[in-house]
Structure formats: structure tokens, C-alpha cells
Write an enzyme that holds these catalytic residues in place. Structure first.
Site, PDB file in Angstrom:
ATOM      1  N   ASP A  53      -9.809  -0.821   7.487  1.00 18.84           N
ATOM      2  CA  ASP A  53     -10.406   0.238   8.300  1.00 18.84           C
ATOM      3  C   ASP A  53     -10.905  -0.329   9.625  1.00 18.84           C
ATOM      4  O   ASP A  53     -11.597  -1.348   9.644  1.00 18.84           O
ATOM      5  CB  ASP A  53     -11.601   0.866   7.566  1.00 18.84           C
ATOM      6  CG  ASP A  53     -11.183   1.719   6.382  1.00 18.84           C
ATOM      7  OD1 ASP A  53     -10.067   2.267   6.417  1.00 18.84           O
ATOM      8  OD2 ASP A  53     -11.978   1.843   5.442  1.00 18.84           O
ATOM      9  N   ARG A  98      -6.048   1.222  -4.451  1.00 16.56           N
ATOM     10  CA  ARG A  98      -5.094   0.669  -3.498  1.00 16.56           C
ATOM     11  C   ARG A  98      -5.114  -0.851  -3.481  1.00 16.56           C
ATOM     12  O   ARG A  98      -6.135  -1.480  -3.769  1.00 16.56           O
ATOM     13  CB  ARG A  98      -5.299   1.219  -2.081  1.00 16.56           C
ATOM     14  CG  ARG A  98      -6.562   0.793  -1.366  1.00 16.56           C
ATOM     15  CD  ARG A  98      -7.801   1.598  -1.695  1.00 16.56           C
ATOM     16  NE  ARG A  98      -7.651   3.033  -1.757  1.00 16.56           N
ATOM     17  CZ  ARG A  98      -7.794   3.828  -0.708  1.00 16.56           C
ATOM     18  NH1 ARG A  98      -8.068   3.338   0.458  1.00 16.56           N
ATOM     19  NH2 ARG A  98      -7.695   5.122  -0.854  1.00 16.56           N
ATOM     20  N   ARG A 123       0.837  -1.191   0.000  1.00 21.56           N
ATOM     21  CA  ARG A 123       0.000   0.000   0.000  1.00 21.56           C
ATOM     22  C   ARG A 123       0.875   1.245   0.000  1.00 21.56           C
ATOM     23  O   ARG A 123       1.746   1.411   0.833  1.00 21.56           O
ATOM     24  CB  ARG A 123      -0.893   0.008   1.256  1.00 21.56           C
ATOM     25  CG  ARG A 123      -1.547   1.340   1.586  1.00 21.56           C
ATOM     26  CD  ARG A 123      -2.878   1.508   0.912  1.00 21.56           C
ATOM     27  NE  ARG A 123      -3.469   2.798   1.226  1.00 21.56           N
ATOM     28  CZ  ARG A 123      -4.535   2.958   1.988  1.00 21.56           C
ATOM     29  NH1 ARG A 123      -5.136   1.925   2.519  1.00 21.56           N
ATOM     30  NH2 ARG A 123      -5.029   4.158   2.202  1.00 21.56           N
ATOM     31  N   ASP A 143      -6.836  -1.921   1.835  1.00 24.34           N
ATOM     32  CA  ASP A 143      -7.334  -0.905   2.754  1.00 24.34           C
ATOM     33  C   ASP A 143      -7.950  -1.637   3.939  1.00 24.34           C
ATOM     34  O   ASP A 143      -8.835  -2.481   3.754  1.00 24.34           O
ATOM     35  CB  ASP A 143      -8.400  -0.074   2.019  1.00 24.34           C
ATOM     36  CG  ASP A 143      -8.779   1.192   2.747  1.00 24.34           C
ATOM     37  OD1 ASP A 143      -8.025   1.634   3.630  1.00 24.34           O
ATOM     38  OD2 ASP A 143      -9.834   1.750   2.410  1.00 24.34           O
TER      39      ASP A 143
HETATM   40  N1  ROI Z   1     -15.155   2.251  -3.131  1.00 25.26           N
HETATM   41  C1  ROI Z   1     -15.539   0.985  -2.896  1.00 25.26           C
HETATM   42  N2  ROI Z   1     -16.547   0.463  -3.619  1.00 25.26           N
HETATM   43  N3  ROI Z   1     -14.970   0.214  -1.930  1.00 25.26           N
HETATM   44  C2  ROI Z   1     -13.961   0.692  -1.164  1.00 25.26           C
HETATM   45  O1  ROI Z   1     -13.434  -0.030  -0.289  1.00 25.26           O
HETATM   46  C3  ROI Z   1     -13.526   2.031  -1.367  1.00 25.26           C
HETATM   47  N4  ROI Z   1     -12.541   2.584  -0.623  1.00 25.26           N
HETATM   48  C4  ROI Z   1     -12.156   3.835  -0.794  1.00 25.26           C
HETATM   49  C5  ROI Z   1     -12.786   4.741  -1.803  1.00 25.26           C
HETATM   50  C6  ROI Z   1     -11.705   5.299  -2.717  1.00 25.26           C
HETATM   51  C7  ROI Z   1     -13.483   5.869  -1.079  1.00 25.26           C
HETATM   52  N5  ROI Z   1     -13.769   4.067  -2.622  1.00 25.26           N
HETATM   53  C8  ROI Z   1     -14.155   2.787  -2.387  1.00 25.26           C
HETATM   54  O2  ROI Z   1     -11.204   4.327  -0.005  1.00 25.26           O
END
Ligand code: ROI
Length: 165
Positions: A96, A91, A82, A94
Site C-alpha cells: 500500500d 493474500r 497476488r 499487499d
Molecule cells: N489485517 C491485518 N492484520 N493486516 C493486514 O495487512 C490486512 N490487510 C487487509 C485486510 C484484509 C483488511 N486485513 C488485514 O487488506
């Protein structure tokens, strides 16, 4: 012992492999136990044009504090290549921190519940796969958010597990 929910997302370099590898790395952490994984979804990108995302959620049990857990999540992201360049950009991984017990946390570097949880069906649907009675710390049932968000742009992938490692 704490219960936390982690959102998983990836849209580069074989997203399912990235998410599987991330779940494996988390499960190998001595202070984390992976309790459950949601179904896996293909979702339209929110934000600038970029490849579709693969999204899922995890329920874990951990002795780590929220900042310690955040550091572990960032380490796993970095281990998967990343690179933080563009906000809202594509990316490889991710992770969270979505929910931590029933705690509300507001600091310079961490906000829990995740500040955009309630506007993202690719977060809410996976969380409900794990616990259909899940609620935010303020009592809002996630099923209410699900009803308001609908499933636009979200497709459940059949026969995919992130626990094949
Ligand atoms: N859009 C989708 N569908 N899923 C994600 O995990 C995701 N993550 C992000 C952004 C770029 C906002 N868009 C995303 O960080």
C-alpha cells in the site's frame, strides 16, 4: 526526489519470505532506493476470518510519480502471485502506498494518505518505528493515532529483518 512510505502485508505462503522478496524487488528497481524498514509484526486479521498477517513498513526515496509508483507496487504484488478475488480476503502480498511526501492525492485509483491508515495499528506502529515524529499532511502526529489505537492484536516479532537478501 520524493519520499514515500509503503505498507507491507502478507498472510499466505510464508509471509516473511514474501515480504523479504518484495523488499528485494523494490530495492532492485532503478528508480527506487529503500531507505529504511520498520520492525516486523504479527497481527490479527482485520476483516473476515483468515490467517494472521505479517506487517511492516518501508521508507523509500524515488523519482517516480505517485501513479508510476502505484504501478510498480502492483507489478511486485502480481509477481508474488497476488490474485485479486475477494475484497478483504487473504493474500500473498499487499503493498500500500501510505504516504507520499506531504501530498494529499485523491483520484479514482489512488488516495494518499491511505484512507484506512488512521484506523490500523498494523500500519501506524511500523511507520513510527521508522520515524517517531511522522505526521499526516494535515499535521496529525502518528503518535496520537497510536495512542488512540493501542496495540490490540499486534505483536512485534523479535530478530526478524526483511533486509536479509
Ligand atoms: N489485517 C491485518 N492484520 N493486516 C493486514 O495487512 C490486512 N490487510 C487487509 C485486510 C484484509 C483488511 N486485513 C488485514 O487488506
Amino acid at each position: 526526489m520524493n519520499t514515500a512510505y509503503i505498507g507491507l502485508g502478507a498472510n499466505l505462503n510464508n509471509p516473511i519470505a514474501q515480504l523479504t522478496s518484495a523488499v528485494k524487488q523494490l530495492s532492485e528497481h532503478l528508480s527506487i532506493e529503500v531507505l529504511e524498514c520498520s520492525k516486523v509484526y504479527d497481527s490479527d486479521p482485520v476483516g473476515p476470518a483468515q490467517p494472521n498477517y505479517t506487517n511492516a513498513a518501508l521508507k523509500i526515496s524515488t523519482e517516480l510519480s505517485p501513479p508510476e509508483l502505484l504501478t510498480v507496487l502492483q507489478t511486485v504484488e502480481n509477481d508474488h502471485g497476488r490474485v485479486r478475488i475477494e475484497r478483504w480476503g487473504a493474500r500473498t502480498l499487499d503493498l500500500d502506498l501510505l504516504l507520499f511526501n506531504n501530498q494529499v492525492i485523491q483520484s479514482d485509483f489512488l488516495t494518499v494518505p491511505h484512507p484506512r491508515l488512521h484506523e490500523r495499528n498494523f500500519v501506524v506502529f511500523p511507520l513510527l518505528d521508522i520515524d517517531n515524529n511522522l505526521a499526516l499532511p494535515d499535521g496529525t502526529p502518528l503518535n496520537l493515532l497510536k495512542k488512540n489505537l493501542g496495540n490490540a492484536g499486534l505483536r512485534q516479532l523479535d530478530n526478524i529483518s526483511l533486509l536479509n537478501f
